[in-house]
Design a protein around this motif. Structure first.
Motif, short mmCIF file in Angstrom:
data_model
loop_
_atom_site.label_atom_id
_atom_site.label_comp_id
_atom_site.label_asym_id
_atom_site.label_seq_id
_atom_site.Cartn_x
_atom_site.Cartn_y
_atom_site.Cartn_z
N LEU A 1 0.81 -1.22 0.00
CA LEU A 1 0.00 0.00 0.00
C LEU A 1 0.84 1.26 0.00
O LEU A 1 0.40 2.30 -0.47
CB LEU A 1 -0.93 0.00 1.22
N PHE B 1 -2.46 12.81 5.00
CA PHE B 1 -3.51 12.05 5.67
C PHE B 1 -3.40 10.57 5.31
O PHE B 1 -3.48 9.70 6.19
CB PHE B 1 -4.89 12.57 5.27
N VAL C 1 -2.85 7.35 7.87
CA VAL C 1 -3.71 6.16 7.93
C VAL C 1 -2.85 4.91 7.73
O VAL C 1 -3.01 3.91 8.43
CB VAL C 1 -4.82 6.24 6.87
N SER D 1 -2.29 1.78 10.25
CA SER D 1 -2.59 0.41 9.81
C SER D 1 -1.37 -0.48 10.02
O SER D 1 -1.49 -1.62 10.46
CB SER D 1 -2.94 0.38 8.33
N LEU E 1 -1.04 -1.53 13.50
CA LEU E 1 -2.03 -2.52 13.92
C LEU E 1 -1.76 -3.89 13.31
O LEU E 1 -2.02 -4.90 13.94
CB LEU E 1 -3.44 -2.05 13.53
N HIS E 2 -1.28 -3.92 12.07
CA HIS E 2 -1.17 -5.19 11.35
C HIS E 2 0.26 -5.67 11.17
O HIS E 2 0.47 -6.83 10.88
CB HIS E 2 -1.81 -5.08 9.96
N VAL F 1 -5.94 -5.35 3.58
CA VAL F 1 -6.88 -4.27 3.86
C VAL F 1 -8.29 -4.66 3.43
O VAL F 1 -9.26 -4.48 4.17
CB VAL F 1 -6.41 -3.00 3.13
N VAL G 1 -9.72 -7.29 5.83
CA VAL G 1 -10.11 -6.78 7.16
C VAL G 1 -11.39 -5.97 7.05
O VAL G 1 -12.30 -6.10 7.89
CB VAL G 1 -8.97 -5.92 7.75
N ALA G 2 -11.50 -5.16 5.98
CA ALA G 2 -12.71 -4.35 5.85
C ALA G 2 -13.93 -5.23 5.60
O ALA G 2 -15.05 -4.84 5.90
CB ALA G 2 -12.55 -3.34 4.71
N GLU H 1 -14.42 -8.14 7.01
CA GLU H 1 -14.70 -9.01 8.17
C GLU H 1 -16.13 -8.75 8.66
O GLU H 1 -16.63 -7.64 8.54
CB GLU H 1 -13.73 -8.70 9.31
N PHE I 1 -12.81 11.94 4.93
CA PHE I 1 -11.70 11.03 5.31
C PHE I 1 -11.61 10.96 6.83
O PHE I 1 -11.59 9.88 7.42
CB PHE I 1 -10.37 11.56 4.78
N VAL J 1 -12.68 7.65 9.53
CA VAL J 1 -11.73 6.91 10.36
C VAL J 1 -11.94 7.22 11.85
O VAL J 1 -11.32 6.63 12.72
CB VAL J 1 -10.29 7.25 9.90
N ARG K 1 -9.30 -1.58 13.50
CA ARG K 1 -8.73 -2.22 12.31
C ARG K 1 -9.65 -2.11 11.10
O ARG K 1 -9.23 -1.73 10.02
CB ARG K 1 -8.48 -3.71 12.58
N ARG K 2 -10.93 -2.46 11.31
CA ARG K 2 -11.85 -2.45 10.17
C ARG K 2 -11.99 -1.05 9.60
O ARG K 2 -12.02 -0.85 8.39
CB ARG K 2 -13.23 -2.92 10.63
N LEU L 1 -9.96 1.50 9.77
CA LEU L 1 -8.76 1.97 9.06
C LEU L 1 -8.70 1.33 7.68
O LEU L 1 -8.39 2.00 6.70
CB LEU L 1 -7.51 1.61 9.86
N SER L 2 -8.98 0.04 7.61
CA SER L 2 -8.89 -0.64 6.32
C SER L 2 -9.93 -0.10 5.35
O SER L 2 -9.61 0.15 4.18
CB SER L 2 -9.10 -2.14 6.51
N GLY L 3 -11.16 0.11 5.84
CA GLY L 3 -12.19 0.69 4.98
C GLY L 3 -11.77 2.07 4.50
O GLY L 3 -12.00 2.46 3.35
N THR L 4 -11.13 2.84 5.40
CA THR L 4 -10.71 4.19 5.04
C THR L 4 -9.65 4.16 3.95
O THR L 4 -9.66 5.01 3.05
CB THR L 4 -10.17 4.92 6.29
N VAL L 5 -8.73 3.18 4.02
CA VAL L 5 -7.68 3.11 2.99
C VAL L 5 -8.33 2.94 1.61
O VAL L 5 -7.99 3.65 0.66
CB VAL L 5 -6.71 1.93 3.28
N VAL M 1 -10.09 6.23 0.67
CA VAL M 1 -9.17 7.33 0.38
C VAL M 1 -8.56 7.15 -1.01
O VAL M 1 -8.59 8.06 -1.84
CB VAL M 1 -8.06 7.40 1.45
N VAL N 1 -18.11 0.58 7.73
CA VAL N 1 -17.16 0.53 8.84
C VAL N 1 -17.26 1.77 9.73
O VAL N 1 -16.74 1.77 10.84
CB VAL N 1 -15.70 0.39 8.35
#
Lengths: 126, 497
Positions: free
Chosen positions: A25, A88, A92, A96, A99-100, A108, A111-112, A114, B144, B148, B153-154, B156-160, B163, B235
């Motif tokens: 990423l 920004f 982020v 991430s 966390l990971h 990503v 996880v989103a 899940e 954005f 967030v 975790r979820r 942040l991942s959705g935000t990536v 974005v 999310v």
């Protein structure tokens, strides 16, 4: 000069898109930046690079070496906004990564996707 | 007059600053924030009142005549959008007062919401292509940070995902704006519309418009570029996702309507493409929803599907079809935000937003069941609720234009929507809770959330029962859209000193 600028725009956009297809990423975000610079340069060149579309005309006629300054002002705005958004995105990514331990596109997405976490049992607040 | 036109920008901006000044006091932040949103609603309603009389308000920044000054224009569509933005913004802020949430999150929430509202309102009233880009960026920055908010975790991942894909769309828009300027020498929408109508623009300008419409399609989540929406909306914190569901894709839809009606008012190849895109969006969106098992993910796919209806109206482009699209916009924003709110309350009461782990709401909270039924049936298009009139007009316009397939798809999508809503109804409301009554939570602290939901549900019923006046307004708005001469004239006359 215009050909050189056009080729540079094309190269930047191509590199940007290629980087955005990467699994990592960080490279995706850097790809967005490269693509953004390609786009900025394209907008910049919309004002022409010689005096064909000068904004101000003096009594002696349009200055031969002046380009139209409006797209330059537009690009300036776009650069400032783009930089803020880049920062920004990096923030982020950093979170991430904390966390990971890694930031990859597959992770990503997974996880989103899940299932939504259930609320903790009544009594304690999340 | 000028002060009134800029008020949709100044009010949220001033509120943003004011909430930051008192940020140590959460009650003051919430109070100022709500006052700001209500003031925005009031300003929007005043604008609607003026626009309803048929005048188009236009203002040139700094008194510079077009094309030098930045143009702000408020016609019937823009005024209605500003008013509805204020209403949904107010409801969101009231809803967010409900839970005794993390105070830090509430403190950050309010300024960001107003930052988002500035961008949304700016996009609705600007008459300048580059300025539209800037407002898109303003609302993106706000969205954005809101998405967030709360972390995890979820989220942040959705935000990536959100974005990266939104940045790409915005860049496409910027490139298109640059190309358009390079090809035509103007960024003012009214002057561009004049040049397009007179056939004074080179083919490059048309190419730039195609690129621009593609960028807006990503923002509006049209098929096949809607993937980012269901990957990220579920999310967010409930009030945030409701605000997004109500407003954000609709900014893209508004931009599509504005650009297409101004630059390509006559039906052509673009309308043909949009028609098929609209049909695919309606159908794929609703079928996507069928595969989902969480409330907000189902609702996210329905956003995609519903946007298809609005684009259908734009694609058919008769005044009646455009009126249907405008009516649909107004109705949809209220209904969709409300469904996300109710989904959030249901999740809070049952402890989960997975349908399998929900249940027992009908017995436990019959009032919530009623409040869910109103927007859910309206979304599916059951008379006499607002969604029925919206769909009725669009289907009639499709039949009038001999777009049989589009009319069929629109009706079919309505049936699937009803199926999807009854899935939520059966699982979350009728079925007993899997953990028995012990699984249910208390309703403590939910009162403001219920006010917000009740107010929006009342609006849905009101739009349905008083469909006549609202439809008259939508028809008048569509007439303005279908005949851009008045818009162009207002901007040209608004010239400076």
């Amino acid at each position: 000069m215009e050909i050189l600028v056009s080729l540079t725009v094309g190269a930047l956009v191509a590199i940007g898109i290629w980087m955005m297809l990467d699994r990592g990423l960080l490279r995706v975000v850097l790809g967005v930046v490269v693509l953004g610079n390609g786009v900025n340069l394209a907008v910049f060149s919309a004002g022409r690079l010689d005096g064909r579309a000068a904004a101000f005309v003096t009594e002696a006629g349009a200055p031969a070496l002046a380009a139209n300054p409006l797209p330059q002002a537009l690009v300036l705005t776009a650069i400032v906004i783009g930089f803020a958004l880049f920062v920004f995105a990096l923030a982020v990514l950093k979170r991430s990564w904390e966390l990971h331990g890694k930031v990859e596109t597959d992770l990503v997405t997974a996880v989103a996707e899940e299932p939504a976490p259930d609320l903790p049992p009544q009594g304690d607040k999340a | 007059m000028n002060a009134l036109i800029v008020s949709p920008l100044l009010i949220p901006l001033a509120t943003l600053v004011a909430t930051l000044l008192v940020r140590r006091d959460p009650r003051a932040v919430a109070a100022i924030s709500l006052a700001g949103a209500l003031a925005l609603t009031a300003a929007g309603l005043v604008l609607v009142g003026l626009a309803a009389q048929g005048q188009i308000l236009a203002s040139q920044a700094g008194g510079w005549a077009a094309p030098y000054g930045i143009t702000l224009v408020v016609d019937r569509l823009s005024a209605a959008m500003v008013a509805i933005t204020g209403i949904v913004g107010s409801a969101t802020i009231v809803f967010a007062m409900a839970r005794d949430e993390d105070p830090a999150r509430c403190r950050d929430f309010h300024p960001l919401v107003h930052g988002l509202l500035v961008g949304v309102c700016g996009a609705f009233i600007t008459g300048d292509v580059f300025n539209l880009y800037v407002w898109f960026e303003v609302l993106l920055v706000g969205s954005f940070a809101l998405l967030v908010l709360g972390g995890g975790r979820r989220r942040l991942s959705g935000t990536v995902v959100y974005v990266v894909l939104n940045l790409v769309a915005t860049m496409m828009f910027l490139l298109a704006a640059g190309m358009l300027y390079g090809a035509s020498g103007s960024l003012n929408m009214a002057l561009l519309a004049q040049a397009f109508a007179a056939g004074e623009v080179p083919a490059t300008a048309h190419a730039a418009v195609v690129l621009m419409l593609t960028a807006f399609s990503i923002k509006a989540a049209l098929f096949p570029v809607f993937g980012w929406l269901p990957a990220s909306y579920h999310v967010a914190w409930t009030p945030v996702s409701a605000l997004f569901a109500g407003l954000l894709t609709k900014v893209g839809v508004y931009a599509l309507i504005r650009i297409v009606t101004l630059f390509w008012p006559d039906a052509g190849i673009a309308h043909e493409v949009l028609l098929w895109v609209a049909c695919a969006t309606m159908l794929i969106g609703v079928l996507g929803a069928a595969a989902q098992v969480e409330v907000r993910r189902i609702l996210s796919f329905h956003i995609v599907s519903q946007v298809g209806y609005m684009i259908l109206g734009l694609a058919i482009a008769t005044p009646l079809a455009l009126a249907g699209a405008v009516f649909y916009l107004i109705h949809h924003i209220v209904v969709k935000a409300n469904l996300f709110f109710i989904g959030g309350i249901a999740a809070r009461l049952t402890g989960s937003e997975r349908l399998a782990a929900m249940g027992g709401l009908y017995a436990r909270a019959p009032w919530l069941a009623l409040l869910f039924a109103i927007p859910a049936l309206s979304l599916a298009g059951i008379p006499p609720l607002s969604g029925f009139w919206a769909k009725f007009v669009l289907v009639k316009a499709s039949l009038d234009a001999s777009a049989w397939i589009a009319a069929g798809v629109a009706l079919l999508t309505g049936i699937f929507t009803l199926l999807s809503m009854s899935k939520i109804w059966n699982e979350a409301f009728l079925k007993p809770h899997p953990a028995g009554t012990a699984g249910m939570r208390s309703t403590a602290g939910l009162r403001p959330a219920l006010w917000a939901v009740t107010a929006l549900a009342a609006m849905t019923v009101a739009i349905g029962l008083a469909a006549g006046p609202v439809m008259d307004y939508a028809v008048a708005a569509a007439e303005q859209l279908a005949a851009p001469a008045a818009y162009i004239d207002a901007v040209v006359r608004a010239g400076g000193h």
